[in-house]
Design a protein around this motif. Structure first.
Motif, short mmCIF file in Angstrom:
data_model
loop_
_atom_site.label_atom_id
_atom_site.label_comp_id
_atom_site.label_asym_id
_atom_site.label_seq_id
_atom_site.Cartn_x
_atom_site.Cartn_y
_atom_site.Cartn_z
N TYR A 142 65.66 -9.75 -72.20
CA TYR A 142 66.02 -8.61 -71.37
C TYR A 142 67.34 -8.87 -70.65
CZ TYR A 142 60.99 -7.64 -71.70
OH TYR A 142 59.71 -7.41 -72.15
N CYS A 143 68.15 -7.84 -70.52
CA CYS A 143 69.28 -7.94 -69.60
C CYS A 143 68.93 -7.16 -68.34
CB CYS A 143 70.59 -7.47 -70.22
SG CYS A 143 70.65 -5.73 -70.67
N ALA A 144 69.51 -7.60 -67.24
CA ALA A 144 69.21 -7.02 -65.94
C ALA A 144 70.48 -7.01 -65.09
CB ALA A 144 68.11 -7.81 -65.25
N ALA A 145 70.54 -6.04 -64.19
CA ALA A 145 71.74 -5.87 -63.36
C ALA A 145 71.36 -5.83 -61.89
CB ALA A 145 72.47 -4.58 -63.74
N THR A 146 72.27 -6.33 -61.06
CA THR A 146 72.04 -6.30 -59.63
C THR A 146 73.35 -6.08 -58.89
OG1 THR A 146 71.11 -7.49 -57.74
CG2 THR A 146 72.31 -8.79 -59.35
N LEU A 147 73.24 -5.41 -57.73
CA LEU A 147 74.37 -5.27 -56.82
C LEU A 147 74.30 -6.27 -55.68
CD1 LEU A 147 74.61 -1.36 -56.57
CD2 LEU A 147 76.27 -2.88 -57.64
N ARG A 148 73.22 -7.06 -55.64
CA ARG A 148 73.05 -8.02 -54.54
C ARG A 148 74.17 -9.06 -54.57
NH1 ARG A 148 67.23 -7.73 -53.00
NH2 ARG A 148 66.27 -6.25 -54.47
N LEU A 149 74.35 -9.69 -53.45
CA LEU A 149 75.41 -10.69 -53.34
C LEU A 149 75.11 -11.89 -54.25
CD1 LEU A 149 76.04 -10.76 -49.49
CD2 LEU A 149 77.44 -9.67 -51.27
N GLY A 150 76.17 -12.49 -54.75
CA GLY A 150 76.01 -13.67 -55.57
C GLY A 150 75.51 -13.35 -56.96
N VAL A 151 74.96 -14.37 -57.61
CA VAL A 151 74.42 -14.22 -58.96
C VAL A 151 73.01 -14.81 -58.95
CG1 VAL A 151 74.80 -14.65 -61.41
CG2 VAL A 151 76.76 -14.51 -59.85
N TYR B 218 63.12 -10.74 -59.37
CA TYR B 218 62.92 -9.65 -58.43
C TYR B 218 64.20 -9.26 -57.68
CZ TYR B 218 62.31 -13.10 -54.64
OH TYR B 218 62.48 -14.12 -53.74
N GLU B 219 65.25 -10.04 -57.84
CA GLU B 219 66.53 -9.69 -57.23
C GLU B 219 67.38 -8.79 -58.14
OE1 GLU B 219 68.56 -12.25 -54.64
OE2 GLU B 219 67.07 -13.85 -54.78
N TYR B 220 66.83 -8.45 -59.29
CA TYR B 220 67.52 -7.54 -60.21
C TYR B 220 66.79 -6.20 -60.20
CZ TYR B 220 70.41 -11.34 -61.76
OH TYR B 220 71.33 -12.35 -61.79
N ASP B 221 67.55 -5.14 -60.03
CA ASP B 221 66.98 -3.82 -59.82
C ASP B 221 66.96 -2.96 -61.08
OD1 ASP B 221 68.83 -4.12 -56.87
OD2 ASP B 221 66.64 -4.17 -56.96
N TYR B 222 67.76 -3.30 -62.07
CA TYR B 222 67.87 -2.49 -63.28
C TYR B 222 67.62 -3.36 -64.49
CZ TYR B 222 70.15 0.41 -59.83
OH TYR B 222 70.43 1.13 -58.69
N TRP B 223 66.79 -2.86 -65.40
CA TRP B 223 66.37 -3.63 -66.56
C TRP B 223 66.46 -2.81 -67.83
CZ3 TRP B 223 64.55 -8.74 -66.40
CH2 TRP B 223 64.41 -9.28 -65.11
N GLY B 224 66.79 -3.49 -68.91
CA GLY B 224 66.69 -2.87 -70.21
C GLY B 224 65.28 -2.99 -70.76
N GLN B 225 65.05 -2.45 -71.96
CA GLN B 225 63.73 -2.46 -72.59
C GLN B 225 63.44 -3.75 -73.33
OE1 GLN B 225 61.31 0.01 -72.20
NE2 GLN B 225 62.81 0.52 -70.62
N GLY B 226 64.47 -4.54 -73.59
CA GLY B 226 64.26 -5.81 -74.26
C GLY B 226 64.52 -5.75 -75.75
#
Length: 124
Positions: A95-104, A109-117
Motif C-alpha cells: 500500500y502507498c499512503a500519504a500524510t500532511l503531518r510534520l516529518g516522515v 496511523y499517522e497516514y491519512d490517505y491510503w490506496g487499495q493496495g
C-alpha cells in the motif's frame, strides 16, 4: 485531499525485481510525505519505506534496506518503489499512503490517505 492508486504488483521468482507505482490525484501532491507499507496474511501492517515531500529524503524498514528504493516524480504525481533481490518473505499486499503531518512518519496511523493496495507474490 489526495487519492492514491497502486499498480505494478505481480508474481516474481525469488531474486527478481518489480517496480510498483503509486499515482496520486490532487494539485498539492508535493505537500505530502508518502510511504509504502505492506501486509502479509495473518501479519500486522509493516513499514517498508517513505520519502519526504521536498528534499526527497528516503527512509526504509530494516527488512528491505539495501534492496528497495523509493523515488518520487512530483511533476507526474507518482511515487515508485523499486524492489530488487526479492525474497519469498516479501510476499504481501503493498500500500502507498500519504500524510500532511510534520516529518516522515513510520507509523501507519499517522497516514491519512491510503490506496487499495497491489499484491506482490515472490515464489521460491
Amino acid at each position: 485531499q489526495v487519492q492514491l492508486v497502486e499498480s505494478g504488483g505481480g508474481l516474481v521468482q525469488a531474486g527478481g525485481s518489480l517496480r510498483l507505482s503509486c499515482a496520486a490525484s490532487g494539485r498539492t501532491f508535493g505537500s505530502y510525505a508518502i510511504a509504502w507499507f505492506r501486509q502479509a496474511p495473518g501479519k500486522e501492517r509493516e513499514f517498508v519505506g517513505a520519502i519526504s515531500r521536498s528534499n526527497y529524503n528516503t527512509y526504509y524498514g530494516d527488512s528491505v534496506k539495501g534492496r528497495f528504493t523509493i523515488s518520487r516524480d512530483n511533476a507526474q504525481n507518482t511515487i515508485f518503489l523499486q524492489m530488487n533481490s526479492l525474497k519469498p518473505e516479501d510476499t504481501a499486499n503493498y500500500y502507498c499512503a500519504a500524510t500532511l503531518r510534520l516529518g516522515v512518519p513510520r507509523i501507519e496511523y499517522e497516514y491519512d490517505y491510503w490506496g487499495q493496495g497491489t499484491q506482490v507474490t515472490v515464489s521460491s
